[in-house]
Every structure is written in structure tokens, then in C-alpha cells.
Write a protein that holds these residues in place. Structure first.
Motif, PDB file in Angstrom:
ATOM      1  N   MET A  39     -12.395 -49.022 -48.070  1.00  0.00           N
ATOM      2  CA  MET A  39     -13.061 -48.247 -49.104  1.00  0.00           C
ATOM      3  C   MET A  39     -12.126 -47.104 -49.494  1.00  0.00           C
ATOM      4  O   MET A  39     -11.669 -46.350 -48.630  1.00  0.00           O
ATOM      5  N   GLN A  40     -11.806 -47.019 -50.785  1.00  0.00           N
ATOM      6  CA  GLN A  40     -10.879 -45.984 -51.232  1.00  0.00           C
ATOM      7  C   GLN A  40     -11.391 -44.598 -50.831  1.00  0.00           C
ATOM      8  O   GLN A  40     -12.558 -44.265 -51.046  1.00  0.00           O
ATOM      9  N   GLY A  41     -10.488 -43.812 -50.244  1.00  0.00           N
ATOM     10  CA  GLY A  41     -10.826 -42.458 -49.838  1.00  0.00           C
ATOM     11  C   GLY A  41     -11.505 -42.358 -48.487  1.00  0.00           C
ATOM     12  O   GLY A  41     -11.833 -41.265 -48.048  1.00  0.00           O
ATOM     13  N   ILE A  42     -11.741 -43.491 -47.825  1.00  0.00           N
ATOM     14  CA  ILE A  42     -12.399 -43.513 -46.520  1.00  0.00           C
ATOM     15  C   ILE A  42     -11.433 -44.103 -45.503  1.00  0.00           C
ATOM     16  O   ILE A  42     -10.773 -45.107 -45.763  1.00  0.00           O
ATOM     17  N   TYR A  81      -2.567 -35.205 -67.543  1.00  0.00           N
ATOM     18  CA  TYR A  81      -3.066 -35.464 -66.194  1.00  0.00           C
ATOM     19  C   TYR A  81      -4.208 -36.483 -66.195  1.00  0.00           C
ATOM     20  O   TYR A  81      -4.436 -37.166 -65.194  1.00  0.00           O
ATOM     21  N   LYS A  82      -4.907 -36.593 -67.297  1.00  0.00           N
ATOM     22  CA  LYS A  82      -5.922 -37.636 -67.413  1.00  0.00           C
ATOM     23  C   LYS A  82      -5.263 -39.015 -67.367  1.00  0.00           C
ATOM     24  O   LYS A  82      -5.756 -39.936 -66.705  1.00  0.00           O
ATOM     25  N   ALA A  83      -4.124 -39.134 -68.064  1.00  0.00           N
ATOM     26  CA  ALA A  83      -3.374 -40.395 -68.031  1.00  0.00           C
ATOM     27  C   ALA A  83      -2.807 -40.658 -66.637  1.00  0.00           C
ATOM     28  O   ALA A  83      -2.773 -41.798 -66.167  1.00  0.00           O
ATOM     29  N   LEU A  84      -2.360 -39.599 -65.955  1.00  0.00           N
ATOM     30  CA  LEU A  84      -1.837 -39.738 -64.599  1.00  0.00           C
ATOM     31  C   LEU A  84      -2.949 -40.162 -63.632  1.00  0.00           C
ATOM     32  O   LEU A  84      -2.749 -41.035 -62.783  1.00  0.00           O
ATOM     33  N   SER A  85      -4.136 -39.573 -63.788  1.00  0.00           N
ATOM     34  CA  SER A  85      -5.258 -39.895 -62.908  1.00  0.00           C
ATOM     35  C   SER A  85      -5.671 -41.355 -63.018  1.00  0.00           C
ATOM     36  O   SER A  85      -6.109 -41.966 -62.040  1.00  0.00           O
ATOM     37  N   ALA A  86      -5.503 -41.924 -64.221  1.00  0.00           N
ATOM     38  CA  ALA A  86      -5.858 -43.332 -64.419  1.00  0.00           C
ATOM     39  C   ALA A  86      -4.982 -44.261 -63.584  1.00  0.00           C
ATOM     40  O   ALA A  86      -5.375 -45.397 -63.298  1.00  0.00           O
ATOM     41  N   LEU A  87      -3.806 -43.786 -63.168  1.00  0.00           N
ATOM     42  CA  LEU A  87      -2.879 -44.592 -62.380  1.00  0.00           C
ATOM     43  C   LEU A  87      -3.015 -44.348 -60.881  1.00  0.00           C
ATOM     44  O   LEU A  87      -2.374 -45.032 -60.089  1.00  0.00           O
ATOM     45  N   ILE A  88      -3.838 -43.379 -60.502  1.00  0.00           N
ATOM     46  CA  ILE A  88      -3.998 -43.026 -59.095  1.00  0.00           C
ATOM     47  C   ILE A  88      -5.460 -43.206 -58.709  1.00  0.00           C
ATOM     48  O   ILE A  88      -6.320 -42.444 -59.148  1.00  0.00           O
ATOM     49  N   PRO A  89      -5.775 -44.216 -57.911  1.00  0.00           N
ATOM     50  CA  PRO A  89      -7.164 -44.406 -57.480  1.00  0.00           C
ATOM     51  C   PRO A  89      -7.670 -43.189 -56.713  1.00  0.00           C
ATOM     52  O   PRO A  89      -6.906 -42.466 -56.071  1.00  0.00           O
ATOM     53  N   GLN A  90      -8.985 -42.992 -56.772  1.00  0.00           N
ATOM     54  CA  GLN A  90      -9.641 -41.888 -56.083  1.00  0.00           C
ATOM     55  C   GLN A  90      -9.048 -40.536 -56.494  1.00  0.00           C
ATOM     56  O   GLN A  90      -8.700 -39.697 -55.653  1.00  0.00           O
ATOM     57  N   SER A  91      -8.899 -40.354 -57.800  1.00  0.00           N
ATOM     58  CA  SER A  91      -8.454 -39.064 -58.326  1.00  0.00           C
ATOM     59  C   SER A  91      -9.286 -38.731 -59.553  1.00  0.00           C
ATOM     60  O   SER A  91      -9.730 -39.631 -60.274  1.00  0.00           O
ATOM     61  N   VAL A  92      -9.514 -37.435 -59.775  1.00  0.00           N
ATOM     62  CA  VAL A  92     -10.255 -36.963 -60.944  1.00  0.00           C
ATOM     63  C   VAL A  92      -9.531 -35.758 -61.525  1.00  0.00           C
ATOM     64  O   VAL A  92      -8.691 -35.123 -60.863  1.00  0.00           O
ATOM     65  N   LYS A 135     -15.317 -60.264 -58.793  1.00  0.00           N
ATOM     66  CA  LYS A 135     -14.287 -59.359 -59.289  1.00  0.00           C
ATOM     67  C   LYS A 135     -13.223 -59.122 -58.223  1.00  0.00           C
ATOM     68  O   LYS A 135     -13.422 -59.404 -57.042  1.00  0.00           O
ATOM     69  N   GLU A 136     -12.082 -58.578 -58.667  1.00  0.00           N
ATOM     70  CA  GLU A 136     -10.982 -58.308 -57.746  1.00  0.00           C
ATOM     71  C   GLU A 136     -11.290 -57.162 -56.805  1.00  0.00           C
ATOM     72  O   GLU A 136     -10.707 -57.065 -55.730  1.00  0.00           O
ATOM     73  N   LYS A 137     -12.190 -56.269 -57.207  1.00  0.00           N
ATOM     74  CA  LYS A 137     -12.581 -55.142 -56.370  1.00  0.00           C
ATOM     75  C   LYS A 137     -14.097 -55.013 -56.396  1.00  0.00           C
ATOM     76  O   LYS A 137     -14.754 -55.410 -57.353  1.00  0.00           O
ATOM     77  N   THR A 150     -18.329 -42.429 -56.419  1.00  0.00           N
ATOM     78  CA  THR A 150     -17.671 -43.660 -56.855  1.00  0.00           C
ATOM     79  C   THR A 150     -17.135 -44.408 -55.644  1.00  0.00           C
ATOM     80  O   THR A 150     -16.391 -43.850 -54.846  1.00  0.00           O
ATOM     81  N   LEU A 151     -17.539 -45.662 -55.504  1.00  0.00           N
ATOM     82  CA  LEU A 151     -17.094 -46.497 -54.390  1.00  0.00           C
ATOM     83  C   LEU A 151     -16.219 -47.624 -54.921  1.00  0.00           C
ATOM     84  O   LEU A 151     -16.590 -48.303 -55.879  1.00  0.00           O
ATOM     85  N   VAL A 152     -15.071 -47.810 -54.293  1.00  0.00           N
ATOM     86  CA  VAL A 152     -14.171 -48.910 -54.647  1.00  0.00           C
ATOM     87  C   VAL A 152     -13.729 -49.588 -53.359  1.00  0.00           C
ATOM     88  O   VAL A 152     -13.065 -48.979 -52.515  1.00  0.00           O
ATOM     89  N   LEU A 153     -14.110 -50.861 -53.212  1.00  0.00           N
ATOM     90  CA  LEU A 153     -13.755 -51.649 -52.040  1.00  0.00           C
ATOM     91  C   LEU A 153     -12.668 -52.641 -52.422  1.00  0.00           C
ATOM     92  O   LEU A 153     -12.800 -53.366 -53.414  1.00  0.00           O
ATOM     93  N   GLU A 154     -11.560 -52.666 -51.667  1.00  0.00           N
ATOM     94  CA  GLU A 154     -10.453 -53.557 -51.999  1.00  0.00           C
ATOM     95  C   GLU A 154      -9.722 -53.961 -50.718  1.00  0.00           C
ATOM     96  O   GLU A 154      -9.833 -53.304 -49.686  1.00  0.00           O
ATOM     97  N   GLN A 155      -8.977 -55.082 -50.833  1.00  0.00           N
ATOM     98  CA  GLN A 155      -8.245 -55.592 -49.675  1.00  0.00           C
ATOM     99  C   GLN A 155      -6.818 -55.039 -49.653  1.00  0.00           C
ATOM    100  O   GLN A 155      -6.271 -54.634 -50.668  1.00  0.00           O
TER     101      GLN A 155
END
Length: 757
Positions: A431-434, A330-341, A396-398, A366-371
């Protein structure tokens, strides 16, 4: 509450660095699509024989070539943007966490622009928490813990918000082989132990939609029974997909959305459904029936990428609460899904409340801003200002920040368009999760607005229309001002073309222009009667031919505005040469706006002596040794300095033959002032030092000898006194030896005559 919509003018700054080199174009619209270019619409701007491409140049070059500013088209310096720009707010009725909210902007191709986005997480923002549980048989002991979970979660999260809704869903696996047994007895009771009772397996079931009634949560969960299946992986991704897309049935509100996923085993992925004969990919739609169940028989398991995209689209933050043995998966899975722990769940789920609280804290920090949905022609990049106001140095891209609580964070956004858009396009920065977002409508400045063309213009000799300073000639007319009539006679055409090439073996206009009215109209950077000269072949300065301060004609620079030099690098200005002491401090010449200093002087304004003491040594000698009193006699050696002798003795920075001291400095208007005086007489310091040292050594030696002799005499005297004292204390007494015995026999020697007398 209605948002206040205002219009503001925002000045965007071009990226620092070297200006892009203008690539000339033949029309105004093409010109402004070239970065660094502007277009001159002035009718009398071009010289005879110059092509319209010469109207397209850098703004500085156009100004230097006398194009008036009112005739220069150079869009993109300012952008008027209409913004929904509500202030950040914690108001429960109107929460604003992202600012601005709506922007309309027009960009120029190849010219980057920047603006700022602010974010501040609202305190007490409501939370929707949906608990998604694996009900396979191995989770039997966990179910007992979950039955009393509602009130504990509420108390644990009350530090973050006062408003929380909670819901519950469960999953097992697809109701088909090889995942679930189809034997009727095992199908109805999938428990491994026949003595126990389990509910039939199912893919996903929405047990309780989101509610603020904690008692109802505990009541519904307490009714749940464990189930079972055949293989280890479960239908977890199926359940996440339905929990995310069935917004109305789950009853998600527009608040912070948390999905808690608990399991003690792995998950099926896209493609696994083929084992059960399911080949149809998941369509990402809600398929819950009236009872809130999803059987999963029609569609394959969703892919990880599909689940990730759906969670982002619905602003759902995912918490994996899994046992330690499957944590790596699940740690590997979380790395592929933004805003997951991912958190480690105890075997009986006894730590699930603490795990949820900790995981939520990690997510919210954790804040991640993306288009999202940006046109392919647009490059969007970010620079973040996080804790301590330390801004990123690279784009950066994000936009990303870690360890954030409730402080205000700023993100700098750069937009750079690589090509023209056919029509305005809208994209979003999120903003991811918002759920809040910045809506940006972007357009490109790719067409010149020169007004309505002037038909039958006098500038075009009444034979064409004037637009943007260029004549569009009527049929049968040619030339920069439509001054030529196109001849239908073939011989006339041949003669006209012949005048545009040096000989019959050459190309018309050397292949670098067109022949109009018997004259070459050169293209791009070519010049000359036959366009034979490359305007880029001259010497370059600052990366530009002729320093962009002259015309390059056949390899030679013809400078403008009194600029001189082979590359027009010498400016006629003298502002960098002048200071309060005059031009180059009176000790040099100003060439190319730089001081060329006389020997003995240095500095940008020649105001620094290289070595004043050596430089004026001969001057002092002339006045002192030769006894010259007339200043003109020593003027050459003294560099026409103003010289004065000081009364008395002085110790100045420079000395001459240990008898004279002197100093040199600049006075008003670059005049050199030299002052000298007698040097105070001084003793021979070397002799004094040597004599003092020798005397000191001898004196110290004598002192040591005297002290030594005194101590020695004192020692001898004390020893003698001790001897005398010991003698006086000695007494001699006769004592009979007790061990001595006298003789018992006496023998007289008959030969011995005793003398009685």
C-alpha cells in the motif's frame, strides 16, 4: 510480539466464463501446462493406434471416455497456502493494517486465481514529519513564521495521532557556478543587499533529525539564517533524495512518514548539473557528512523518476507547500510522484500548518495497492471494494480507493501465470505510503508427480519403464506397449514405413503422425489409419467438436453414452422434459432433452396452451350443437380431454355463440380438463345504451326548456310589477313657468265678430 503463523487452505475460484479449450500434448508435464487440460494415467485407456496425446484432454472428456477419476492428473483446483494471517489491529504495540501478510501459492499456467486483501488504517498511528525548507533569500519572511511552527503542527495533527516526531532540514543549491557565486565576498554573504547578513549557500543540510522534543525543534529553527544563490531553480530534488535515503541520520522510524517541502521557486533536474561540470548521475546513496551537510559537487541532480522510486521504496509521503505562481510546476511534478500532494503557500508561510493538515488528510484518504518485484511471467490485477461496498467491475493494474477514513477496505487480487517458473519467486504487494506489505512466494505446477517409474513393466511387455501411464521403451523396442522390435534390416524398415502410407506418393502417416510397428500413431487432432482425418473437422456444439461427447473420425461424430445427433448434441437424459404432469406434460415428445410440443401447446414442458378458446371451440360445438353425449364421438376434436357440464349458468373465460361458456386447464398427470355451462342470458346492451342515451338527451332538453320558460315568465312578471309601482307613485301638479311673460299689447281683429252670447 510474535506473529501467529498458521496454515490455511484457501479455495481460489477460476475466472467465470468459458473454459479454455484444451490443446493436447504428448507428455503429462506438457499437458498440465496447457490450460483446460488434464492427463489420464490409466494403462488401458488408449485404443489401438491412438497416440499418447489422446491422454491429454479436458477433464470432462476424459471422464466421458471412461478414465477413472483416481487416474486423472488435473492440478490447480485447490491451492494449499501458508499464511501469516494476523488480524487487523490498532494496538499501539502491534499495529496491523494489511491482511494477510505472507502467502505461499502454487499456480497453474493460464489458469487465473483470486484472493482477498483487507486494509484498515489504524487510528492514532504515529507520524514522523520532516520539514524541508528552501532558505534562498526570497524565503526570508517565511523563515520567521517557521520558527514557531513546531507546537502548531503538533496541535493541528493531534486529531490524527498522539505520537508525532518532527525534524527540520534546509536547502539552497550546489556550491558552484553558475548556481552560486564564487566571488569570496558574495560567497560568504550571498544577500542581495550588502547591508544584510546571510549564511553561505549549501545544497542540503540536516539541521535537526526527527525528535519528539518540540522545544528543540523551535530552538534549532530559530538559529537558522537565510541564504541566497544566483539562479531561480533550487536544489530541491537533491534535498528530497538525501532526506529519503539517509534513514539513519534523519532517524526515520517504521511509522507514517511525511516529508513537507516548502519553496517559492522551481527545481533543478537531472542534466542541469552539466552546466557546472558535473556529469556523474546520482547514485541514490546517502552522502551526508558528519555535520549533516551535502555539498552536491560530485553528483548531478537526481531525475524525477529516481526521486519517485526512492520515496516509494522508503514509504515516504510528500507534501509540496509552494507559492501560487509556481503551483502549476509542482502540480505537474506531483503527478509523477505517487503519494504526493500540492498545496498553495502564502507568501509569508502563515498558512503552512493548515496546509499540512489538509494535505495529510488528502494523502491518508487515498489508497493505492500495487505489486513490486513480480516475475515477468505473472500478471497481477486488482478489483477494489471501496465506499458503499461497490466493487469495481473491471480488473485494473492497481487497486485504488478515494475518500477513505478508518473503514475496512477489501481488494480482490487476481494472479495469472503465463509461463512456468524455473524456481519459486517472491514479490510484494504494498500500500503506497504504508510500510506494511503482503509477501507472496509463487511457484508453478508444471511437472506431473506420477511416482517412481515402474521398470520392466508388464504393461510395457517387460521392455520399458511405465510412468504416468506411458511406456518409455528400451533401446530396440517400439510401440505403445513396446511390443515391436526395431529391425536393423533396411528392407524391414522400408516395409514398415510403406504400411503407414496409402501409396508411394504419400507422406508417412500423412505427415500428421509417426509410424510405429507398421501402424500410424497420430498426433494432435488427427485420426484414421493414415492420420488422414482431422478430428476438428466434425460439426461443433458449444464450441467443441462433437460437443466433446464423441470421437470425430474423418468428419463424422461417433457419439458416446447414447448421445445422438450429427454433433452429439442430443443428450439421452430427459430431466429437462419431466414435470409433475409427466413427460412434456403428455403433450409432446422429448428429443435431445428438450420437449417438442404438439400443435396448440408451448413452453419448455408443453404446459401452456397457445389459444385454448380457439383450440377447443370445435370440441364444445361437437358436444353442444351435435348433441354428442358419448366422449369417444368427440375425442379427436377434444384432444381426449375430460369433459363435464356444469349445472346452472356460469360466466367462464371462453364463450361459444354467446350461449355457452367454457374453460380449459391441465389436471394431474397432464390430463386436459374441459368444463362448460350455459352462459347467463343478458339484454341487448347496445340497444339499452342507445335508448338510454337518446332518452336522456330528450329529457334533459325538456327540462332545460321548462326552466327557461319559467325564468322568462318570472322576469316579465317582475318587470310589470315594477311598472305598476312606478305609475302609482307619479303625481301631476300645475306650476307656473317663471320664465313666461304675458302679452302687453292687445289687438282686436275688426273682422272677428265676437259672439257675446
Amino acid at each position: 510480539m510474535k506473529a501467529v503463523v498458521i496454515a490455511v487452505t484457501v479455495l481460489f475460484h477460476c475466472i467465470q466464463g468459458q473454459e479454455p479449450l484444451c490443446q493436447s500434448r504428448a507428455s503429462c508435464s506438457e499437458c498440465i501446462r496447457s490450460p483446460g487440460c488434464a492427463w489420464c494415467t490409466q494403462t488401458n485407456f488408449l485404443k489401438s493406434g491412438e497416440s499418447n496425446e489422446r491422454r491429454c484432454d479436458s477433464p470432462e472428456s476424459l471422464k466421458a471416455r471412461s478414465c477413472k477419476m483416481g487416474h486423472v492428473i488435473n492440478p490447480g483446483k485447490h491451492a494449499l497456502i501458508h499464511v501469516k494471517n494476523s488480524d487487523l489491529s490498532n494496538d499501539a504495540e502491534y499495529v496491523v493494517q494489511l491482511k494477510p501478510q505472507n502467502i505461499n501459492i502454487t499456480l497453474r499456467v493460464g489458469v487465473p486465481y483470486e484472493f482477498t486483501i483487507e486494509f484498515k488504517r489504524a487510528k492514532g498511528y504515529p507520524i514522523d514529519l520532516y520539514y524541508l525548507m528552501d532558505l534562498s533569500f526570497s524565503m526570508k519572511d517565511d523563515l520567521e513564521q517557521i520558527k514557531t511552527l513546531g507546537q502548531k503542527i503538533l496541535k493541528k495533527l493531534e486529531d490524527n495521532t498522539e505520537t508525532i516526531r518532527i525534524g527540520f532540514g534546509s536547502f539552497v543549491d550546489k556550491e558552484m557556478l553558475p548556481y552560486v557565486s564564487q566571488v569570496k565576498k558574495r560567497r560568504n554573504n550571498p544577500c542581495p543587499n550588502p547591508m544584510e547578513t546571510c549564511q553561505p549557500a549549501f545544497s542540503f543540510r540536516n539541521v535537526l533529525p526527527l525528535t519528539n522534543d518540540v522545544k528543540e525543534f523551535e530552538r534549532e529553527v530559530s538559529k537558522q539564517k537565510i541564504s541566497g544563490n544566483l539562479d531561480a531553480p533550487e536544489a530541491g530534488l537533491d534535498a528530497i533524495m538525501q532526506a529519503a535515503v539517509c534513514k539513519e541520520k534523519i532517524k526515520w522510524h517504521d511509522v507514517t512518514r511525511i516529508l513537507v517541502y516548502t519553496s517559492d521557486d522551481t527545481f533543478h533536474m537531472a542534466g542541469d548539473g552539466r552546466l557546472g561540470g558535473v556529469f556523474q548521475p546520482h547514485n541514490g546513496q546517502c552522502h551526508l557528512n558528519n555535520t549533516g551537510s551535502y555539498n552536491g559537487k560530485a553528483y548531478d541532480y537526481p531525475s524525477v523518476g529516481h526521486v519517485s522510486r526512492v520515496l516509494q521504496d522508503n514509504n515516504i509521503q510528500l507534501i509540496f507547500a509552494v507559492t501560487e505562481d509556481i503551483y502549476p510546476a509542482y502540480k505537474a511534478l506531483s503527478a509523477l510522484i505517487p503519494q504526493s500532494v500540492v498545496g498553495v503557500l502564502k507568501k509569508d508561510s502563515s498558512n503552512v500548518v493548515d496546509l499540512i493538515s489538509e494535505a495529510y488528510g488528502n494523502l491518508s484518504s487515498t489508497l493505492v495497492l500495487e505489486q513490486e518485484g513480480a516475475p515477468k511471467e505473472l500478471d497481477v490485477s486488482y478489483r477494489s471494494t471501496c465506499n458503499g461496498n461497490q466493487a469495481d467491475t473491471e480488473w485494473k493494474e492497481k487497486g485504488e480507493c478515494q475518500g477513505i477514513k478508518h473503514e475496512k477496505i477489501k481488494f480482490q487480487v487476481r494472479l495469472n501465470m503465463s509461463a512456468c517458473l524455473k524456481e519459486p519467486q517472491t514479490f510484494r504487494i504494498k500500500m503506497q505510503g504504508i510500510s506494511e506489505e503482503v509477501k507472496i512466494t509463487v511457484d508453478t505446477e508444471c511437472h506431473c508427480d506420477c511416482g517412481v517409474p515402474e521398470k520392466a513393466s508388464k504393461h510395457c511387455n517387460g521392455k520399458g519403464a511405465l510412468s504416468c501411464g506411458v511406456c518409455s521403451c528400451d533401446e530396440g523396442h517400439l510401440g505403445q506397449n513396446c511390443e515391436c522390435v526395431q529391425q536393423s534390416d533396411a528392407d524391414s524398415t522400408v516395409n514398415m514405413l510403406a504400411s503407414c502410407r496409402p501409396d508411394n506418393n504419400s507422406l508417412v502417416c500423412s505427415g500428421h503422425g509417426i509410424c510405429e510397428c507398421g501402424k500410424c500413431m497420430c498426433q494432435h487432432l488427427y485420426r484414421g489409419k493414415y492420420c488422414e482425418c482431422d478430428a476438428n473437422s466434425c460439426e461443433h456444439e458449444n464450441g467443441k467438436p462433437c460437443n466433446d461427447k464423441g470421437d470425430c473420425i474423418c468428419g463424422q461424430c461417433f457419439c458416446w453414452e447414447n448421445y445422438t445427433g450429427p454433433a452429439c448434441a442430443c443428450s439421452p437424459s430427459q430431466d429437462k422434459c419431466i414435470n409433475d404432469k409427466g413427460l412434456c406434460s403428455g403433450q409432446g415428445k422429448c428429443t435431445c432433452n428438450q420437449c417438442q410440443c404438439n400443435p396448440g401447446f408451448r413452453g419448455n414442458d408443453c404446459s401452456i396452451f397457445i389459444n385454448a378458446c380457439m383450440m377447443f371451440k370445435d370440441c364444445v360445438a361437437c358436444h353442444v350443437e351435435a348433441g354428442k353425449t358419448d366422449p369417444s364421438d368427440c375425442a379427436v376434436n377434444c384432444f381426449h380431454a375430460e369433459i363435464s357440464r356444469l349445472d346452472g349458468t356460469h360466466e367462464l373465460p371462453c364463450t361459444y355463440q354467446d350461449a355457452i361458456s367454457y374453460e380449459v386447464e391441465f389436471g394431474a398427470k397432464g390430463k386436459i380438463i374441459l368444463r362448460y355451462a350455459d352462459l347467463p342470458r343478458s339484454i341487448d346492451k347496445t340497444a339499452v345504451i342507445i335508448g338510454s342515451s337518446v332518452s336522456g338527451i330528450i329529457f334533459i332538453g325538456l327540462i332545460i326548456i321548462i326552466i327557461y320558460r319559467a325564468l322568462l315568465e318570472l322576469y316579465d312578471y317582475r318587470e310589470y310589477q315594477n311598472f305598476v309601482k312606478a305609475q302609482n307613485l307619479t303625481k301631476w301638479n300645475e306650476v307656473q313657468n317663471p320664465l313666461f311673460k304675458g302679452a302687453t299689447t292687445t289687438v282686436l281683429n275688426p273682422l272677428h265678430l265676437q259672439n257675446d252670447a
